[in-house]
Write a protein that holds these residues in place. Structure first.
Motif: not given
Length: 231
Positions: A54, A56, A95-100, A102-103, A107, A111
């Motif tokens: 990843c 990002d 980090c953003i919860h949604g990214d955790l 979805a990615k 990822y 982090k």
């Protein structure tokens, strides 16, 4: 000398969305659980964290993610909606919860790696300068071992998680005269949910033990997602 970095680890931990304080979260009942992770599950998580790169993240991984990074990453996304902030002693990775969700797992592992690699000599010296610049350091005492405080300055619980690695500590090599220890773990997990310790198993077979405290209403869901998403 003024601090050279932004030391967000000394700021108040995030609150649940829609809340202005942590008073209601503090009132909720918490409980402790001991989770066992087999060697095969540990290696499965490491493989999962390393097989899908990843990009990002600020720092591209130059070496495979460790057992701690893989397990802590998996803890961070179980259960959905719980993760808010991971505190690694004096450093914090945002980090953003949604990214955790979805990615790929890499990822979250990335982090964590970013946070670990920021812990340089220069960063620590900057943190000391930041502390020295404060008129009142009482509010900075928000670490994992605030058991002596009846009212700690900062509440680290929901939606935050504090994850500590004791994986490489040689607990089971000690013998005080009555044989090998049966189990070694934290003597105090305080009352704040989210306190988590990752430790080697006494079986010494590559498996791990995770001791953690969560709000009672979250524990069953956490266990379900933790094991359900295991490779």
């Amino acid at each position: 000398m003024p601090p050279r970095f932004e030391h967000i680890e000394f700021t108040k931990p995030p609150l649940r969305l829609g809340h202005t304080d942590a008073k209601e979260e503090k009132k909720k009942e918490t409980c402790v659980a001991i989770l066992e992770v087999t060697k095969e599950q540990v290696e499965g998580l490491r493989k999962k964290a390393n097989e899908i790169p990843c990009q990002d993240v600020e720092m591209v991984s130059t070496r495979p993610y460790s057992r701690y990074e893989a397990i802590a990453s998996h803890l961070s996304v179980s259960p959905p909606g719980y993760f808010g902030n991971t505190v690694l002693q004096t450093i914090t990775s945002k980090c953003i919860h949604g990214d955790l969700l979805a990615k790929p797992l890499s990822y979250a592992a990335g982090k964590l790696r970013e946070a670990i690699e920021r812990m340089t000599d220069e960063y620590i010296r900057s943190a000391l300068d930041f502390i020295a610049s404060q008129k009142d350091v009482g509010a900075l005492r928000c670490g994992l071992h605030n058991g002596a405080h009846t009212n700690p300055p900062n509440y680290l619980g929901n939606p935050n998680a504090s994850i500590i690695s004791w994986i490489n500590l040689p607990f089971y090599g000690m013998d005080y005269g009555w044989g090998k220890p049966i189990y070694v773990g934290p003597a105090l997990l305080n009352d704040d949910d989210g306190k988590t310790y990752i430790m080697s198993s006494p079986a010494a077979d590559g498996s791990l033990i995770i001791a953690l405290r969560l709000q009672t209403e979250c524990m069953n869901s956490f266990k379900k997602f933790f094991y359900e998403d295991m490779p």
